[in-house]
Scaffold this active site. Structure first.
Site, PDB file in Angstrom:
ATOM      1  N   ASN A   1     -15.795 -26.231   9.795  1.00 14.97           N
ATOM      2  CA  ASN A   1     -16.436 -26.289   8.478  1.00 14.97           C
ATOM      3  C   ASN A   1     -16.200 -24.946   7.810  1.00 14.97           C
ATOM      4  O   ASN A   1     -16.851 -23.964   8.146  1.00 14.97           O
ATOM      5  CB  ASN A   1     -17.940 -26.567   8.659  1.00 14.97           C
ATOM      6  CG  ASN A   1     -18.714 -26.444   7.361  1.00 14.97           C
ATOM      7  OD1 ASN A   1     -18.134 -26.412   6.276  1.00 14.97           O
ATOM      8  ND2 ASN A   1     -20.037 -26.373   7.468  1.00 14.97           N
TER       9      ASN A   1
ATOM     10  N   GLY B   1     -24.731 -19.681  12.000  1.00 10.68           N
ATOM     11  CA  GLY B   1     -24.363 -18.419  11.355  1.00 10.68           C
ATOM     12  C   GLY B   1     -25.182 -17.225  11.804  1.00 10.68           C
ATOM     13  O   GLY B   1     -25.148 -16.175  11.169  1.00 10.68           O
TER      14      GLY B   1
ATOM     15  N   SER C   1     -23.038 -21.303  15.917  1.00 10.61           N
ATOM     16  CA  SER C   1     -22.455 -20.106  16.540  1.00 10.61           C
ATOM     17  C   SER C   1     -21.610 -20.436  17.775  1.00 10.61           C
ATOM     18  O   SER C   1     -21.610 -19.686  18.756  1.00 10.61           O
ATOM     19  CB  SER C   1     -23.545 -19.080  16.876  1.00 10.61           C
ATOM     20  OG  SER C   1     -24.222 -18.683  15.677  1.00 10.61           O
TER      21      SER C   1
ATOM     22  N   GLU D   1     -27.063 -29.655  15.058  1.00 13.91           N
ATOM     23  CA  GLU D   1     -26.922 -28.258  14.660  1.00 13.91           C
ATOM     24  C   GLU D   1     -28.307 -27.636  14.493  1.00 13.91           C
ATOM     25  O   GLU D   1     -28.928 -27.770  13.425  1.00 13.91           O
ATOM     26  CB  GLU D   1     -26.176 -28.157  13.330  1.00 13.91           C
ATOM     27  CG  GLU D   1     -24.762 -28.706  13.375  1.00 13.91           C
ATOM     28  CD  GLU D   1     -23.889 -28.029  12.337  1.00 13.91           C
ATOM     29  OE1 GLU D   1     -22.932 -27.362  12.734  1.00 13.91           O
ATOM     30  OE2 GLU D   1     -24.195 -28.129  11.134  1.00 13.91           O
TER      31      GLU D   1
ATOM     32  N   GLU E   1     -27.349 -26.590   5.293  1.00 14.22           N
ATOM     33  CA  GLU E   1     -27.292 -25.812   4.034  1.00 14.22           C
ATOM     34  C   GLU E   1     -27.475 -26.746   2.826  1.00 14.22           C
ATOM     35  O   GLU E   1     -28.078 -26.362   1.827  1.00 14.22           O
ATOM     36  CB  GLU E   1     -25.969 -25.028   3.967  1.00 14.22           C
ATOM     37  CG  GLU E   1     -25.997 -23.861   4.943  1.00 14.22           C
ATOM     38  CD  GLU E   1     -24.637 -23.398   5.439  1.00 14.22           C
ATOM     39  OE1 GLU E   1     -23.604 -23.745   4.843  1.00 14.22           O
ATOM     40  OE2 GLU E   1     -24.620 -22.682   6.463  1.00 14.22           O
TER      41      GLU E   1
ATOM     42  N   HIS F   1     -25.425 -31.481   6.087  1.00 14.93           N
ATOM     43  CA  HIS F   1     -25.412 -30.129   6.677  1.00 14.93           C
ATOM     44  C   HIS F   1     -26.719 -29.430   6.298  1.00 14.93           C
ATOM     45  O   HIS F   1     -27.237 -29.623   5.198  1.00 14.93           O
ATOM     46  CB  HIS F   1     -24.204 -29.346   6.159  1.00 14.93           C
ATOM     47  CG  HIS F   1     -24.012 -28.055   6.899  1.00 14.93           C
ATOM     48  ND1 HIS F   1     -24.751 -26.936   6.612  1.00 14.93           N
ATOM     49  CD2 HIS F   1     -23.200 -27.714   7.926  1.00 14.93           C
ATOM     50  CE1 HIS F   1     -24.394 -25.959   7.434  1.00 14.93           C
ATOM     51  NE2 HIS F   1     -23.441 -26.398   8.250  1.00 14.93           N
TER      52      HIS F   1
ATOM     53  N   LYS G   1     -16.847 -24.011   4.913  1.00 15.32           N
ATOM     54  CA  LYS G   1     -17.860 -23.684   3.886  1.00 15.32           C
ATOM     55  C   LYS G   1     -17.164 -23.194   2.610  1.00 15.32           C
ATOM     56  O   LYS G   1     -16.063 -23.642   2.310  1.00 15.32           O
ATOM     57  CB  LYS G   1     -18.874 -22.668   4.433  1.00 15.32           C
ATOM     58  CG  LYS G   1     -19.455 -23.108   5.778  1.00 15.32           C
ATOM     59  CD  LYS G   1     -20.698 -22.360   6.156  1.00 15.32           C
ATOM     60  CE  LYS G   1     -21.105 -22.759   7.561  1.00 15.32           C
ATOM     61  NZ  LYS G   1     -22.359 -22.165   7.987  1.00 15.32           N
TER      62      LYS G   1
HETATM   63  C1  PEP Z   1     -21.998 -24.747  10.598  1.00 14.49           C
HETATM   64  O1  PEP Z   1     -22.098 -24.273   9.475  1.00 14.49           O
HETATM   65  O2  PEP Z   1     -21.928 -25.971  10.736  1.00 14.49           O
HETATM   66  C2  PEP Z   1     -21.971 -23.847  11.733  1.00 14.49           C
HETATM   67  C3  PEP Z   1     -22.169 -24.335  12.924  1.00 14.49           C
HETATM   68  O3  PEP Z   1     -21.739 -22.495  11.467  1.00 14.49           O
HETATM   69  P1  PEP Z   1     -21.534 -21.329  12.564  1.00 14.49           P
HETATM   70  O4  PEP Z   1     -20.525 -21.838  13.565  1.00 14.49           O
HETATM   71  O5  PEP Z   1     -21.026 -20.176  11.787  1.00 14.49           O
HETATM   72  O6  PEP Z   1     -22.856 -21.089  13.189  1.00 14.49           O
END
Ligand code: PEP
Length: 253
Positions: free
Chosen positions: A9, A173, A212, A167, A97, A95, A11
Site C-alpha cells: 500500500n 506506521g 509495520s 491491521e 486511515e 483502511h 499510500k
Molecule cells: C498500512 O498502511 O496498511 C500499513 C500496514 O502500514 P505500515 O506497514 O507502514 O505499518
C-alpha cells in the site's frame, strides 16, 4: 492450501519516475518459486501506468480506495468499473486511515466491498482495533463489527472472492508490530467467525496481517497458520524492503 499474498500500500507517495524505478526493481527481483503473489497499490493517478509497466510480470496492481457508487454526480470519486476498465485486480477498502481521517463507517466500507465485487475487482477488507480498544479488551468486538458489516451486506459466499487484512491500528506506521501470537489469535478468530457460516469459504480466504511488517519480522508472522500474507505500507516503498518480505513468503512455501 492458501497461497500468500504480499501487498504493498503505497499510500500518498511516489511520482512517475519513482514508481517506474520501484516497479522495475520489484519485477526484476521476484523470488523464484510459487505459493505467493505480489500486489502493489499506487495512488489513483499512477494506477494505469503501473498496470502497463507490470503487464506480463507476476506483479498485480490494485487501488487504495473506491467509490461505493457505480457512476454519476460524485465529484472526486472513482468508480469500481473505472478501476476494472484500467486493469486493476484488487482494491483496498476500509483502511484505518480512511475510517479515521475520512469518517468511513463500516456500512460504507461494506458498500464499497459489494460495489468492487460487482465490478469484478477483489476487495481487500481492512479490519483492526485501536490501542485503546485493545487495552479495553475489545479487539474481537471491534473486528467482529467491521467484519459483520461486510458479511451482512455481501453474504458469506462473497468471501470466496475477497481478501481480509487484519491491521491493528496501533501497529500501522508506528514500528510497533503485533507479535506473531497476537496476530495469529485475531486471524484465528476471524477465520472461525467465517467458519461458523461456511467452513469451506473460511478455509480458503486469505487473511493478511498489516502493521509495520518488514523483512526482519515477516517470517515469524507468515509462519503462523492463519496468516496468509501481508498488507505493507512503509516497507513497500523500496523494492529491496518489499522483496525481503516476498522472500520470507517464498521461503515458507
Ligand atoms: C498500512 O498502511 O496498511 C500499513 C500496514 O502500514 P505500515 O506497514 O507502514 O505499518
Amino acid at each position: 492450501m492458501r497461497d500468500f499474498l504480499i501487498a504493498g500500500n503505497w499510500k500518498m507517495n511516489g511520482s512517475t519516475a519513482a514508481n517506474a524505478e520501484l516497479v522495475a526493481g520489484i519485477v526484476a527481483g521476484v523470488p523464484a518459486g510459487g505459493g505467493f503473489s505480489l500486489l502493489v497499490c499506487p495512488p489513483f493517478p499512477y494506477v494505469a501506468a503501473v498496470v502497463a509497466q507490470a503487464e506480463g510480470s507476476p506483479v498485480k496492481v490494485g487501488a487504495q480506495n473506491v467509490s461505493e457508487h457505480e457512476k454519476g454526480a460524485f465529484t472526486g470519486e472513482v468508480a469500481p468499473g473505472m478501476l476494472k476498465d484500467i486493469g486493476c485486480d484488487y482494491v483496498i477498502v476500509g483502511h484505518s486511515e480512511r475510517r479515521a481521517l475520512y469518517g468511513e463507517s463500516s456500512a460504507q466500507v461494506a458498500a464499497k466491498f459489494v460495489a468492487a465485487q460487482a465490478a469484478g475487482i477483489t476487495p481487500i477488507l481492512c479490519v483492526g482495533e485501536t490501542l485503546e480498544e485493545r487495552e479495553a479488551g475489545a479487539t474481537e468486538k471491534v473486528v467482529d463489527e467491521q467484519l459483520d458489516a461486510a458479511l451482512e451486506a455481501a453474504g458469506i459466499d462473497a468471501f470466496g472472492a475477497a481478501v481480509i487484512a487484519y491491521e491493528p491500528v496501533w501497529a500501522i506506521g508506528t514500528g510497533m508490530t503485533a507479535t506473531p501470537e497476537q496476530a495469529q489469535d485475531v486471524h484465528r478468530h476471524i477465520r472461525a467467525r467465517l467458519g461458523a457460516l461456511n467452513a469451506q469459504i473460511a478455509a480458503g480466504v486469505q487473511i493478511l496481517y498489516g502493521g509495520s511488517m518488514k523483512g526482519e519480522n515477516a517470517a515469524g508472522l507468515l509462519a503462523q497458520p492463519d496468516i496468509d500474507g501481508g498488507l505493507i505500507g512503509g516497507a513497500s516503498l523500496k523494492a529491496g524492503d518489499f522483496l525481503a518480505i516476498a522472500q520470507a513468503a517464498a521461503g515458507i512455501n
